[in-house]
Motif scaffolding. Structure first.
Motif, PDB file in Angstrom:
ATOM      1  N   SER A   1     -11.220 -31.258 -22.241  1.00 43.88           N
ATOM      2  CA  SER A   1     -11.283 -30.149 -23.204  1.00 43.88           C
ATOM      3  C   SER A   1     -12.547 -30.271 -24.030  1.00 43.88           C
ATOM      4  O   SER A   1     -13.174 -31.347 -24.089  1.00 43.88           O
ATOM      5  CB  SER A   1     -10.073 -30.203 -24.152  1.00 43.88           C
ATOM      6  OG  SER A   1     -10.115 -31.407 -24.900  1.00 43.88           O
ATOM      7  N   ALA A   2     -12.891 -29.178 -24.704  1.00 48.13           N
ATOM      8  CA  ALA A   2     -14.008 -29.243 -25.655  1.00 48.13           C
ATOM      9  C   ALA A   2     -13.673 -30.255 -26.745  1.00 48.13           C
ATOM     10  O   ALA A   2     -14.540 -31.025 -27.184  1.00 48.13           O
ATOM     11  CB  ALA A   2     -14.262 -27.869 -26.252  1.00 48.13           C
TER      12      ALA A   2
ATOM     13  N   ASP B   1     -21.327 -26.813 -29.483  1.00 44.97           N
ATOM     14  CA  ASP B   1     -20.193 -26.358 -28.682  1.00 44.97           C
ATOM     15  C   ASP B   1     -20.590 -25.017 -28.081  1.00 44.97           C
ATOM     16  O   ASP B   1     -20.591 -23.991 -28.776  1.00 44.97           O
ATOM     17  CB  ASP B   1     -18.953 -26.218 -29.574  1.00 44.97           C
ATOM     18  CG  ASP B   1     -17.787 -25.586 -28.826  1.00 44.97           C
ATOM     19  OD1 ASP B   1     -17.903 -25.384 -27.596  1.00 44.97           O
ATOM     20  OD2 ASP B   1     -16.762 -25.273 -29.463  1.00 44.97           O
TER      21      ASP B   1
ATOM     22  N   SER C   1     -19.082 -23.401 -25.646  1.00 42.22           N
ATOM     23  CA  SER C   1     -17.964 -22.850 -24.861  1.00 42.22           C
ATOM     24  C   SER C   1     -18.016 -21.331 -24.757  1.00 42.22           C
ATOM     25  O   SER C   1     -17.512 -20.754 -23.803  1.00 42.22           O
ATOM     26  CB  SER C   1     -16.627 -23.237 -25.504  1.00 42.22           C
ATOM     27  OG  SER C   1     -16.474 -24.630 -25.515  1.00 42.22           O
TER      28      SER C   1
ATOM     29  N   SER D   1     -18.864 -27.761 -23.423  1.00 40.63           N
ATOM     30  CA  SER D   1     -18.408 -26.406 -23.065  1.00 40.63           C
ATOM     31  C   SER D   1     -17.138 -26.500 -22.233  1.00 40.63           C
ATOM     32  O   SER D   1     -17.051 -27.339 -21.333  1.00 40.63           O
ATOM     33  CB  SER D   1     -19.466 -25.665 -22.245  1.00 40.63           C
ATOM     34  OG  SER D   1     -18.915 -24.429 -21.785  1.00 40.63           O
ATOM     35  N   VAL D   2     -16.200 -25.623 -22.543  1.00 44.35           N
ATOM     36  CA  VAL D   2     -15.043 -25.499 -21.648  1.00 44.35           C
ATOM     37  C   VAL D   2     -15.505 -24.828 -20.353  1.00 44.35           C
ATOM     38  O   VAL D   2     -16.578 -24.220 -20.301  1.00 44.35           O
ATOM     39  CB  VAL D   2     -13.894 -24.678 -22.284  1.00 44.35           C
ATOM     40  CG1 VAL D   2     -13.351 -25.367 -23.520  1.00 44.35           C
ATOM     41  CG2 VAL D   2     -14.317 -23.252 -22.583  1.00 44.35           C
ATOM     42  N   GLY D   3     -14.659 -24.891 -19.337  1.00 40.32           N
ATOM     43  CA  GLY D   3     -15.014 -24.289 -18.049  1.00 40.32           C
ATOM     44  C   GLY D   3     -14.276 -23.006 -17.746  1.00 40.32           C
ATOM     45  O   GLY D   3     -14.581 -22.329 -16.764  1.00 40.32           O
TER      46      GLY D   3
ATOM     47  N   SER E   1     -13.778 -29.624 -18.637  1.00 41.06           N
ATOM     48  CA  SER E   1     -14.854 -29.170 -19.524  1.00 41.06           C
ATOM     49  C   SER E   1     -16.057 -30.078 -19.320  1.00 41.06           C
ATOM     50  O   SER E   1     -15.940 -31.152 -18.716  1.00 41.06           O
ATOM     51  CB  SER E   1     -14.399 -29.270 -20.985  1.00 41.06           C
ATOM     52  OG  SER E   1     -13.243 -28.494 -21.193  1.00 41.06           O
ATOM     53  N   TRP E   2     -17.203 -29.647 -19.875  1.00 44.13           N
ATOM     54  CA  TRP E   2     -18.444 -30.407 -19.705  1.00 44.13           C
ATOM     55  C   TRP E   2     -18.880 -31.042 -21.006  1.00 44.13           C
ATOM     56  O   TRP E   2     -18.781 -30.423 -22.076  1.00 44.13           O
ATOM     57  CB  TRP E   2     -19.552 -29.481 -19.168  1.00 44.13           C
ATOM     58  CG  TRP E   2     -19.209 -29.003 -17.794  1.00 44.13           C
ATOM     59  CD1 TRP E   2     -18.718 -27.773 -17.454  1.00 44.13           C
ATOM     60  CD2 TRP E   2     -19.239 -29.783 -16.597  1.00 44.13           C
ATOM     61  NE1 TRP E   2     -18.454 -27.737 -16.109  1.00 44.13           N
ATOM     62  CE2 TRP E   2     -18.762 -28.958 -15.553  1.00 44.13           C
ATOM     63  CE3 TRP E   2     -19.616 -31.088 -16.299  1.00 44.13           C
ATOM     64  CZ2 TRP E   2     -18.659 -29.396 -14.234  1.00 44.13           C
ATOM     65  CZ3 TRP E   2     -19.514 -31.534 -14.987  1.00 44.13           C
ATOM     66  CH2 TRP E   2     -19.042 -30.690 -13.976  1.00 44.13           C
TER      67      TRP E   2
ATOM     68  N   THR F   1     -13.314 -25.443 -10.585  1.00 47.00           N
ATOM     69  CA  THR F   1     -14.544 -25.575 -11.373  1.00 47.00           C
ATOM     70  C   THR F   1     -15.756 -25.363 -10.480  1.00 47.00           C
ATOM     71  O   THR F   1     -16.687 -24.621 -10.829  1.00 47.00           O
ATOM     72  CB  THR F   1     -14.597 -26.981 -12.012  1.00 47.00           C
ATOM     73  OG1 THR F   1     -13.438 -27.135 -12.838  1.00 47.00           O
ATOM     74  CG2 THR F   1     -15.849 -27.168 -12.845  1.00 47.00           C
TER      75      THR F   1
END
Ligand SMILES: Cc1ncc(COP(=O)(O)O)c(C=O)c1O
Length: 391
Positions: A91-92, A196, A198, A218-220, A231-232, A290
């Motif tokens: 998650s973020a 962030d 996202s 960032s969320v995906g 997330s990344w 993803t």
């Protein structure tokens, strides 16, 4: 030959109007909440769940390869090919907790946020500040002031600024922050920068070289068209070499061909930001969704998506002007997210009317957030303004 269940082929730009799984009637304007599922990824997900019933369907080496293939594609599409800078986290909030624990503010320091920022990028800093006796300072725009000016003013007014943790646009209504100017001001104060992204990565360009952030998350499942649960986290060279992960998971370590985890010493971290890779991300379904979202993004290209969505929100603004509703517009919004500022006595009726027409969007106390996905047509958005005007 790569497994088609893991790597489905993206759809062409010309097919974008039918690319997503959506109801036959209505209009989806809630991409800032989550991307609707791409049709071909939905089919791949079903096939993959069926395949999982067969033991050994995914050989171990292929499974590990799919982690690296996903990371490599994210680096290629979004992070200037910096594959060693990328970690996968659930998650973020997880990525931001890594940032907060590696960049702890000291007693008396200040951590700058934007007023109303998403809680995953607020709570962890509030907790860190309580832990160490620091304080969270929020940039609050004055009447007529842009978000960027509010942030720059707050940076100038905050004596012990240690960390600024921000986004590229406001998640409520898409108002943009000019990160070139903000990053310069943060670095001039010797503070750390956490981003962030996202609500912008996949649409708005990111300039890592100019912004020099410490961490980016960032969320995906929004503008990257992927899934929840992956997330990344990008870490700058300093942190990828010395940062401490929140949890100690086997995916982040290199146990060698024997998969050895001896009692005497932990295996070393895998290379670069992989040390922050978290448990759960190796789920083949998450990886495939993803990878599929990123492959679609690569095929469609963020710049083309931004231009296309900018035309849609531009058509919305023009239609509001044409209907005498200019004061409903959000000034300075991003191409893909905007807010309809609805007079308070008309908001309830508008939400009822939108719901009756199957218009999916996020209500806010001041109006509604509108965030079209690729495939929305300008005439549809003009129709939304007509429904709003009549409500
Ligand atoms: C700006 C922003 N950051 C993060 C998130 C999601 O965070 P998390 O993955 O911690 O739930 C959202 C979700 O709407 C968001 O808008």
């Amino acid at each position: 030959m790569p497994d088609a269940r893991l790597y489905p082929t993206p759809v062409q730009w010309e097919q974008r109007h039918t690319a997503f799984v959506l109801p036959a009637v209505g209009l989806y304007l809630d991409g800032a909440a989550r991307s609707p599922r791409l049709q071909h990824l939905q089919a791949a997900a079903h096939a993959l769940i069926d395949a999982e019933a067969t033991p050994g369907w995914l050989p171990y080496a292929e499974w590990l390869d799919s982690i690296e293939a996903t990371r490599t594609l994210a680096a290629q599409v979004l992070f200037n090919d910096d594959v060693d800078g990328l970690a996968m986290v659930p998650s973020a909030a997880h990525g931001l907790a890594v940032a907060a624990h590696n960049l702890p503010p000291q007693r008396g320091d200040a951590v700058l946020v934007l007023d109303g920022q998403f809680p995953s990028n607020l709570l962890v800093w509030q907790q860190r500040c309580v832990d160490v006796g620091a304080q969270v300072v929020a940039a609050q725009p004055r009447a007529g002031e842009s978000l960027t000016d509010a942030v720059l003013r707050t940076i100038a007014d905050t004596p012990r600024l240690a960390i600024a943790t921000l986004s590229h646009c406001d998640w409520h209504d898409g108002r943009l922050l000019h990160l070139d100017a903000i990053a310069d001001a943060v670095h001039a104060r010797g503070a750390a920068l956490v981003l962030d992204l996202s609500q912008s990565l996949g649409v708005l360009p990111m300039d890592l070289a100019r912004w020099r952030p410490d961490f980016v998350v960032s969320v995906g499942y929004k503008w990257l068209m992927g899934t929840m649960g992956l997330s990344w986290l990008w870490a700058s060279p300093r942190w990828r070499d010395s940062g401490i992960p929140l949890e100690h998971h086997w995916v982040a370590r290199d146990p060698g061909p024997d998969w050895a985890f001896p009692l005497e010493a932990m295996p070393s971290y895998r290379h670069g930001a992989r040390r922050f890779d978290a448990g759960g991300i190796a789920d083949p379904l998450r990886l495939a969704m993803t990878h599929g979202g990123l492959a679609q993004l690569h095929a469609w290209q963020p710049a083309r998506i931004a231009a296309s969505l900018g035309e849609i929100t531009g058509a919305l603004d023009a239609a509001l002007d044409a209907c005498g509703m200019s004061d409903w517009k959000t000034i300075g919004h991003a191409p893909h997210i905007t807010g309809l500022r609805v007079p308070v006595d008309r908001l309830e009726a508008l939400i009822v009317a939108f719901s009756a027409h199957g218009i999916a969007c996020s209500p806010r106390p001041w109006g509604v957030r509108l965030a079209p996905m690729v495939g929305v047509r300008a005439e549809q958005i003009v129709q939304v303004v007509k429904i709003a005007a009549d409500a």
